[in-house]
Design a protein around this motif. Structure first.
Motif, mmCIF file in Angstrom:
data_model
loop_
_atom_site.group_PDB
_atom_site.id
_atom_site.type_symbol
_atom_site.label_atom_id
_atom_site.label_comp_id
_atom_site.label_asym_id
_atom_site.label_seq_id
_atom_site.Cartn_x
_atom_site.Cartn_y
_atom_site.Cartn_z
ATOM 1 N N ASP A 123 -3.562 -0.418 7.816
ATOM 2 C CA ASP A 123 -3.760 1.013 7.689
ATOM 3 C C ASP A 123 -3.851 1.675 9.060
ATOM 4 N N THR B 179 0.840 -1.189 0.000
ATOM 5 C CA THR B 179 0.000 0.000 0.000
ATOM 6 C C THR B 179 0.878 1.242 0.000
ATOM 7 N N ARG C 154 -5.759 -5.469 5.210
ATOM 8 C CA ARG C 154 -5.665 -4.100 4.720
ATOM 9 C C ARG C 154 -6.035 -3.068 5.789
#
Length: 508
Positions: free
Chosen positions: A391, A281, A387
């Motif tokens: 984050d 990412t 994910r």
């Protein structure tokens, strides 16, 4: 190298992969020639790919209205019927599952010769083959006996699933899969069908990357599908056997987590051909969240639905609020089930914490959500994707999560893990962080460093550079057409040496 990216644009996993992950892969490997082949709904305009630097985009309408075309001749229809019957028997007869792959490749070969496969699968002859095989003695009817309406619905769905077999992508020219050095399947499922056919016809190896296992999502989705149980059982059998065939034939499997790796091995994935590559990412370069809010605040994020278990968070927060009356809870997320937000608000009212709980809806950005709290809490019953956890860790806030799915693998020693469905344990972990600022900061920094190390874009790009080179080095070069000289790579090593020579000479 010439690399064909294969995705299913109608699925959320592929959509997310195309717009972000695939784009970062192509940008990070400019030395290779990437072409995108994607399957799309037939009744909607094609969305932009969001991927720059491609050497071509090829699309095939898949879900929706059948493309126009004539059926096979009566002589060839017998061959289609035999292959289709073998396929259906492999779906409904447990003892004949080994025939799934050969039947699949036989249908692909027939469809490649006369482009009549979609028309045959939609014909009454194919319907009769499906009905006869589905109702024969020994067929698996755990979902119930199929009715005529089930045969019609299942035949239509199978025709759409098998459309990639007749895609015009199997030539050996520069734009065909037969002219690629390797295929890279992103998302699995029907997107793997062209890779399977290219391997069968031309020996082209392929890699499979799944950031959310296609088969697992099909099992979840078909629980609420608008079909009768016999249809659901038949289609799930198709997806299960397609997944097993894909894992069996893939040269390399690259799941996004160890949790997904274990799922793949249960479906036949070979551990020797599996390599975990975390989903990178660009958020790893994002600045950490600023100062904490004045009041001790817990942030919860996710869809308001039973699977995320916001009720556990509310019950745990009631215990936290009893110990720390100044504590606040902000819950970010849209309603994932009708009426569920009102249900959660009613629970907060019954627990006496309605004044300290804010249902903030969808945040402007994930970073803004994490910055609004002193610590971040995940109370889900299942955590399939890393994910959101990664984050939150990148924000520099300490994280508490239920020990399910990928949570332990992602957090490691940098966060607090508690058993699911345990308000007491979750409340204790939250209190421990809210009462110890130094510990919060220490865990938050460690979590940020761990996420940057594991989920950066550069490690992902480097991993696939190595995988591509290792994979192609084990396969022979294929000529673009019979009699033409072999082109093992799109750009040979001499190209890069020649391109670098002027720069090296100038530096010297």
């Amino acid at each position: 190298m010439r690399i064909a990216l294969l995705t299913e644009g109608g699925q959320s996993v592929a959509q997310g992969g195309e717009g972000g992950w695939c784009s970062r892969l192509v940008d990070g490997l400019p030395e290779h020639e990437f072409r995108l082949h994607r399957l799309l709904p037939a009744d909607r305009p094609a969305p932009p790919t969001g991927v720059r630097g491609l050497h071509g985009v090829h699309e095939l309408p898949m879900w929706g209205r059948r493309p126009a075309g004539r059926g096979p001749t009566s002589l060839r229809r017998r061959g289609y019927a035999r292959a289709y019957e073998e396929l259906v028997r492999a779906l409904v007869l447990p003892g004949e599952r080994a025939g799934f792959g050969p039947a699949l490749y036989r249908l692909a070969a027939l469809g490649r010769e006369d482009d009549a496969l979609p028309a045959f699968l939609a014909s009454g002859h194919a319907h009769r083959v499906l009905e006869r095989s589905w109702r024969m003695p020994g067929a698996d009817t755990a979902g119930g006996q199929p009715q005529v309406c089930d045969v019609l619905v299942a035949a239509d769905l199978l025709e759409q699933c098998l459309r990639p077999l007749s895609a015009p992508w199997y030539g050996t020219g520069p734009a065909g899969l037969g002219g690629a050095d390797l295929c890279h399947v992103v998302g699995g499922g029907p997107a793997a069908l062209p890779a399977l056919v290219a391997r069968e016809l031309h020996g082209v190896p392929f890699v499979v990357t799944e950031h959310g296992l296609h088969l697992r999502e099909q099992y979840r989705g078909y629980r609420s599908a608008p079909y009768r149980w016999p249809v659901r059982a038949l289609l799930l059998s198709f997806f299960r056997q397609l997944t097993e065939e894909t894992y069996r034939q893939a040269a390399v499997l690259t799941p996004g987590s160890d949790y997904d790796r274990r799922w793949q091995q249960r479906c036949g994935g070979d551990p020797a051909r599996t390599r975990i590559v975390h989903e990178g990412t660009p958020a790893t370069g994002r600045a950490a969240a600023g100062a904490e809010p004045a009041a001790p605040t817990l942030v919860w994020a996710g869809a308001l639905e039973p699977g995320r278990d916001p009720e556990l968070m509310l019950h745990a927060f009631a215990q936290v609020h009893a110990e720390l009356p100044d504590a606040r809870l902000t819950m970010y997320g849209e309603e994932g089930a009708p009426g569920y937000r009102a249900h959660c608000e009613a629970i907060a009212g019954r627990l006496g914490v309605a004044g300290a709980v804010e249902f903030a809806g969808r945040p402007s950005s994930p970073a803004a959500a994490w910055a609004a709290g002193s610590a971040v809490v995940f109370s889900a019953l299942a955590q399939r994707s890393p994910r959101l956890l990664a984050d939150a860790m990148l924000s520099g806030r300490a994280v508490v999560a239920t020990e399910v799915g990928v949570a332990r693998e992602v957090l490691g020693p940098t966060g607090l893990l508690v058993p699911p469905r345990s308000p007491r344990a979750l409340a204790g972990a939250c209190l421990a962080l809210l009462r110890d600022r130094e510990r919060r900061c220490r865990l938050g920094l460690a979590g940020r460093l761990r996420a940057q190390e594991r989920f950066g874009v550069e490690p992902v790009v480097g991993a696939f550079r190595e995988i591509y080179l290792e994979l192609v080095s084990r396969y022979p070069a294929f000529p673009a057409r019979p009699g033409a000289p072999a082109r093992p790579f799109a750009r040979p090593a001499e190209y890069w040496v020649a391109a670098a020579a002027p720069a090296l000479a100038e530096a010297v």
